[in-house]
Design a protein around this motif. Structure first.
Motif, PDB file in Angstrom:
ATOM      1  N   HIS A 386       0.831  -1.214   0.000  1.00  0.00           N
ATOM      2  CA  HIS A 386       0.000   0.000   0.000  1.00  0.00           C
ATOM      3  C   HIS A 386       0.865   1.264   0.000  1.00  0.00           C
ATOM      4  N   MET A 387       2.015   1.206   0.673  1.00  0.00           N
ATOM      5  CA  MET A 387       2.859   2.396   0.796  1.00  0.00           C
ATOM      6  C   MET A 387       3.778   2.593  -0.412  1.00  0.00           C
ATOM      7  N   TYR A 388       4.351   1.510  -0.927  1.00  0.00           N
ATOM      8  CA  TYR A 388       5.379   1.632  -1.962  1.00  0.00           C
ATOM      9  C   TYR A 388       4.997   0.982  -3.289  1.00  0.00           C
ATOM     10  N   GLY A 389       3.777   0.510  -3.415  1.00  0.00           N
ATOM     11  CA  GLY A 389       3.296   0.002  -4.690  1.00  0.00           C
ATOM     12  C   GLY A 389       4.043  -1.225  -5.171  1.00  0.00           C
ATOM     13  N   LEU A 390       4.420  -1.226  -6.445  1.00  0.00           N
ATOM     14  CA  LEU A 390       5.057  -2.395  -7.053  1.00  0.00           C
ATOM     15  C   LEU A 390       6.408  -2.696  -6.414  1.00  0.00           C
ATOM     16  N   LEU A 391       7.141  -1.676  -6.031  1.00  0.00           N
ATOM     17  CA  LEU A 391       8.433  -1.903  -5.382  1.00  0.00           C
ATOM     18  C   LEU A 391       8.225  -2.571  -4.022  1.00  0.00           C
ATOM     19  N   GLY A 392       7.200  -2.175  -3.296  1.00  0.00           N
ATOM     20  CA  GLY A 392       6.907  -2.802  -2.019  1.00  0.00           C
ATOM     21  C   GLY A 392       6.528  -4.263  -2.181  1.00  0.00           C
ATOM     22  N   ALA A 393       5.773  -4.579  -3.254  1.00  0.00           N
ATOM     23  CA  ALA A 393       5.419  -5.979  -3.521  1.00  0.00           C
ATOM     24  C   ALA A 393       6.667  -6.800  -3.816  1.00  0.00           C
ATOM     25  N   ALA A 394       7.576  -6.244  -4.610  1.00  0.00           N
ATOM     26  CA  ALA A 394       8.808  -6.958  -4.944  1.00  0.00           C
ATOM     27  C   ALA A 394       9.651  -7.213  -3.700  1.00  0.00           C
ATOM     28  N   TRP A 395       9.725  -6.233  -2.810  1.00  0.00           N
ATOM     29  CA  TRP A 395      10.487  -6.426  -1.582  1.00  0.00           C
ATOM     30  C   TRP A 395       9.846  -7.475  -0.682  1.00  0.00           C
ATOM     31  N   SER A 396       8.531  -7.542  -0.646  1.00  0.00           N
ATOM     32  CA  SER A 396       7.870  -8.566   0.177  1.00  0.00           C
ATOM     33  C   SER A 396       8.210  -9.962  -0.339  1.00  0.00           C
ATOM     34  N   PHE A 397       8.233 -10.125  -1.658  1.00  0.00           N
ATOM     35  CA  PHE A 397       8.595 -11.414  -2.254  1.00  0.00           C
ATOM     36  C   PHE A 397      10.051 -11.763  -1.946  1.00  0.00           C
ATOM     37  N   THR A 398      10.940 -10.825  -2.122  1.00  0.00           N
ATOM     38  CA  THR A 398      12.376 -11.085  -1.962  1.00  0.00           C
ATOM     39  C   THR A 398      12.749 -11.330  -0.509  1.00  0.00           C
ATOM     40  N   LEU A 399      12.136 -10.609   0.412  1.00  0.00           N
ATOM     41  CA  LEU A 399      12.415 -10.859   1.827  1.00  0.00           C
ATOM     42  C   LEU A 399      11.980 -12.270   2.227  1.00  0.00           C
ATOM     43  N   GLY A 400      10.821 -12.699   1.752  1.00  0.00           N
ATOM     44  CA  GLY A 400      10.389 -14.071   2.021  1.00  0.00           C
ATOM     45  C   GLY A 400      11.326 -15.093   1.421  1.00  0.00           C
ATOM     46  N   SER A 401      11.825 -14.812   0.222  1.00  0.00           N
ATOM     47  CA  SER A 401      12.766 -15.711  -0.429  1.00  0.00           C
ATOM     48  C   SER A 401      14.062 -15.825   0.362  1.00  0.00           C
ATOM     49  N   ALA A 402      14.528 -14.699   0.894  1.00  0.00           N
ATOM     50  CA  ALA A 402      15.767 -14.705   1.682  1.00  0.00           C
ATOM     51  C   ALA A 402      15.606 -15.498   2.969  1.00  0.00           C
ATOM     52  N   VAL A 403      14.460 -15.373   3.613  1.00  0.00           N
ATOM     53  CA  VAL A 403      14.218 -16.116   4.855  1.00  0.00           C
ATOM     54  C   VAL A 403      14.183 -17.614   4.575  1.00  0.00           C
ATOM     55  N   ARG A 404      13.528 -18.030   3.517  1.00  0.00           N
ATOM     56  CA  ARG A 404      13.465 -19.451   3.166  1.00  0.00           C
ATOM     57  C   ARG A 404      14.869 -20.020   2.968  1.00  0.00           C
ATOM     58  N   LEU A 405      15.679 -19.303   2.186  1.00  0.00           N
ATOM     59  CA  LEU A 405      17.020 -19.793   1.905  1.00  0.00           C
ATOM     60  C   LEU A 405      17.881 -19.821   3.158  1.00  0.00           C
ATOM     61  N   ALA A 406      17.768 -18.805   4.007  1.00  0.00           N
ATOM     62  CA  ALA A 406      18.594 -18.740   5.215  1.00  0.00           C
ATOM     63  C   ALA A 406      18.318 -19.927   6.129  1.00  0.00           C
ATOM     64  N   ILE A 407      17.056 -20.306   6.280  1.00  0.00           N
ATOM     65  CA  ILE A 407      16.710 -21.407   7.181  1.00  0.00           C
ATOM     66  C   ILE A 407      17.184 -22.743   6.633  1.00  0.00           C
ATOM     67  N   ILE A 408      16.927 -23.018   5.367  1.00  0.00           N
ATOM     68  CA  ILE A 408      17.311 -24.323   4.823  1.00  0.00           C
ATOM     69  C   ILE A 408      18.831 -24.422   4.681  1.00  0.00           C
ATOM     70  N   ALA A 409      19.510 -23.305   4.405  1.00  0.00           N
ATOM     71  CA  ALA A 409      20.970 -23.324   4.310  1.00  0.00           C
ATOM     72  C   ALA A 409      21.591 -23.580   5.677  1.00  0.00           C
ATOM     73  N   ALA A 410      21.044 -22.960   6.728  1.00  0.00           N
ATOM     74  CA  ALA A 410      21.557 -23.186   8.073  1.00  0.00           C
ATOM     75  C   ALA A 410      21.364 -24.636   8.495  1.00  0.00           C
ATOM     76  N   TYR A 411      20.209 -25.197   8.203  1.00  0.00           N
ATOM     77  CA  TYR A 411      19.937 -26.594   8.533  1.00  0.00           C
ATOM     78  C   TYR A 411      20.899 -27.522   7.796  1.00  0.00           C
ATOM     79  N   THR A 412      21.139 -27.230   6.519  1.00  0.00           N
ATOM     80  CA  THR A 412      22.050 -28.053   5.724  1.00  0.00           C
ATOM     81  C   THR A 412      23.460 -27.996   6.292  1.00  0.00           C
ATOM     82  N   ALA A 413      23.920 -26.811   6.661  1.00  0.00           N
ATOM     83  CA  ALA A 413      25.268 -26.671   7.210  1.00  0.00           C
ATOM     84  C   ALA A 413      25.419 -27.452   8.505  1.00  0.00           C
ATOM     85  N   VAL A 414      24.418 -27.373   9.375  1.00  0.00           N
ATOM     86  CA  VAL A 414      24.478 -28.100  10.644  1.00  0.00           C
ATOM     87  C   VAL A 414      24.432 -29.603  10.404  1.00  0.00           C
ATOM     88  N   ALA A 415      23.522 -30.042   9.544  1.00  0.00           N
ATOM     89  CA  ALA A 415      23.358 -31.474   9.298  1.00  0.00           C
ATOM     90  C   ALA A 415      24.615 -32.089   8.692  1.00  0.00           C
TER      91      ALA A 415
END
Length: 443
Positions: A386-415
């Motif tokens: 609502h605040m930043y329009g299309l750029l805000g939507a893109a950031w919401s997608f990318t932040l979620g993508s970064a969180v997904r990768l960070a969690i599975i990468a950390a699990y892989t490194a530990v395992a």
């Protein structure tokens, strides 16, 4: 007694097999994705931005409605590969898995009615949604079967053929003056069904559905293995489509078409990682513990080089790429393309690790990481679109993508730091131990 192959020679053979298989899949998927991209480009050019946005919106809803179908066949390839020398056991797994998928198709079609009403779809769009659900079930199941059998050529030909048929169909419809988003949605879903009919005529799977092999214990085992993947698919569908849905609901109609154009271009960035991931499941299912670590290190190195280079290219040349693909009708698409490219690049790396843990028979980590990414994207979309329009939507997608990768990468490194056995169980830590793979799949 035959002499043992030196470890270095074995690693070279493994790397060569990865390169050959991945190159084959990459080439086939590149053609398929190019055809799919041309479908979106042609649709964007012959439809108005509002109509193209409506078509993209319905396909996003189809992604959400198909959450039980897109991931339910995943894992079948692992067990087909593990029983490559026993056709009877392969048919047993195939039959029980198809029974589960068939039941989920019925559930998904029933659930599509309230989803369509909530999404404010008309009658023909509801029909298109149903056709897309059937098409997704056929597409994912056929590809998973051929992957488990190690038949990468039919798998890639099928994908390319489906996209070729849909491109040819909307081109013919446009020439006849039938430029309707409803018709294009139906064509999009029906193309997989048509391609399956053709492929079964020219390159049949060879395994049959044997009703006599159906048994409750194995059906329950398949469901137990698939359950984390089904939940993960819900999280994935919401994460992947939430940004577009928020744009549709929060901004003007033409904004959805512009955002869909940018996301269509960015989608090309996870083509190469998908090709690499496709080879992982059957290969990892057969690797020994000693081979697993070096193999994964090589796979991730190749993935990183490819992903970073292609992502940097799209970020640097996003504007001319948008204009070359979609013309001057989507000027707002330039705004989110750079951020979306980064998000898609992160998703590409995640795809490789996702397939690694499927091959090791431990799908729960995928569910956890996908859930965290979904929550992050939803919260960010509420705050940013609502605040930043299309750029805000893109950031919401990318932040979620970064969180997904960070969690599975950390699990892989530990395992892998603690040691992972060839069956997908942790060697030295009870906190990392998954349920035995044979019990999970009803073996």
């Amino acid at each position: 007694m035959q002499p043992r192959t030196p470890p270095r020679a074995r690693r070279f053979a493994v790397a060569l097999e990865l390169l050959q298989s991945s190159s084959l899949i990459f080439a086939g998927f590149s053609v398929a994705r190019l055809l799919g991209f041309l479908f979106s480009v042609l649709a964007a050019r012959v439809l108005s931005p509002a109509d193209f946005g409506q078509m993209s919106y319905v396909l996003a809803i189809a992604t959400i409605a198909s959450v039980l179908l897109s991931s339910s066949p995943v894992g079948l390839s692992r067990f087909l590969a593990r029983h490559a020398s026993d056709a009877r056991e392969q048919e047993s797994y195939l039959s029980n898995w198809l029974a589960v998928v068939g039941g989920l198709v019925a559930v998904s079609l029933a659930a599509a009615v309230p989803i369509s009403l909530a999404g404010r779809l008309n009658g023909w769009m509801m029909a298109g949604l149903a056709v897309n659900l059937l098409g997704i079930a056929v597409l994912e199941t056929y590809r998973e079967i051929q992957r488990g059998l190690g038949r990468f050529i039919p798998m890639t030909v099928f994908y390319a053929l489906a996209n070729l048929l849909q491109l040819a169909a909307i081109a013919a419809a446009a020439l006849m003056g039938r430029q309707s988003p409803q018709l294009f949605v139906i064509i999009y879903g029906a193309s997989s069904l048509a391609a399956w009919v053709v492929m079964e005529r020219i390159a049949p799977v060879g395994l049959r559905f044997a009703r006599s092999t159906l048994e409750l214990k194995r059906l329950v085992g398949v469901l137990r293995f698939a359950l984390p993947l089904l939940v993960q698919s819900v999280f994935f569908a919401v994460w992947f489509s939430a940004d577009l849905v928020f744009v549709q609901l929060s901004l003007e109609p033409s904004a959805t078409g512009n955002y869909a154009a940018a996301k269509t271009l960015a989608n090309s960035l996870w083509l190469a990682p998908t090709a690499i991931g496709m080879t992982l499941v059957p290969r990892v299912a057969r690797l020994s513990h000693d081979e697993l670590g070096p193999y994964l290190a090589g796979v991730l190195a190749v993935t990183a080089v490819v992903t970073i280079s292609t992502t940097a290219f799209v970020v640097a040349f996003g504007r001319p790429l948008i204009v070359a693909a979609f013309g001057d009708h989507y000027p707002q698409a330039v705004t989110p393309i750079g951020v979306l490219a980064v998000g898609m690049g992160l998703h590409g790396v995640y795809t490789v690790l996702f397939n690694l843990w499927i091959g090791l028979g431990r799908p729960t980590v995928n569910m956890v990481s996908a859930g965290a990414g979904m929550v992050c994207t939803l919260v960010a979309a509420v705050l940013l679109v609502h605040m930043y329009g299309l750029l805000g939507a893109a950031w919401s997608f990318t932040l979620g993508s970064a969180v997904r990768l960070a969690i599975i990468a950390a699990y892989t490194a530990v395992a892998f730091g603690r040691g992972v056995s060839e069956t997908g169980e942790a060697v030295t830590s009870s906190t990392m131990v998954a349920r035995p793979v044979r019990a999970e799949a009803g073996e």
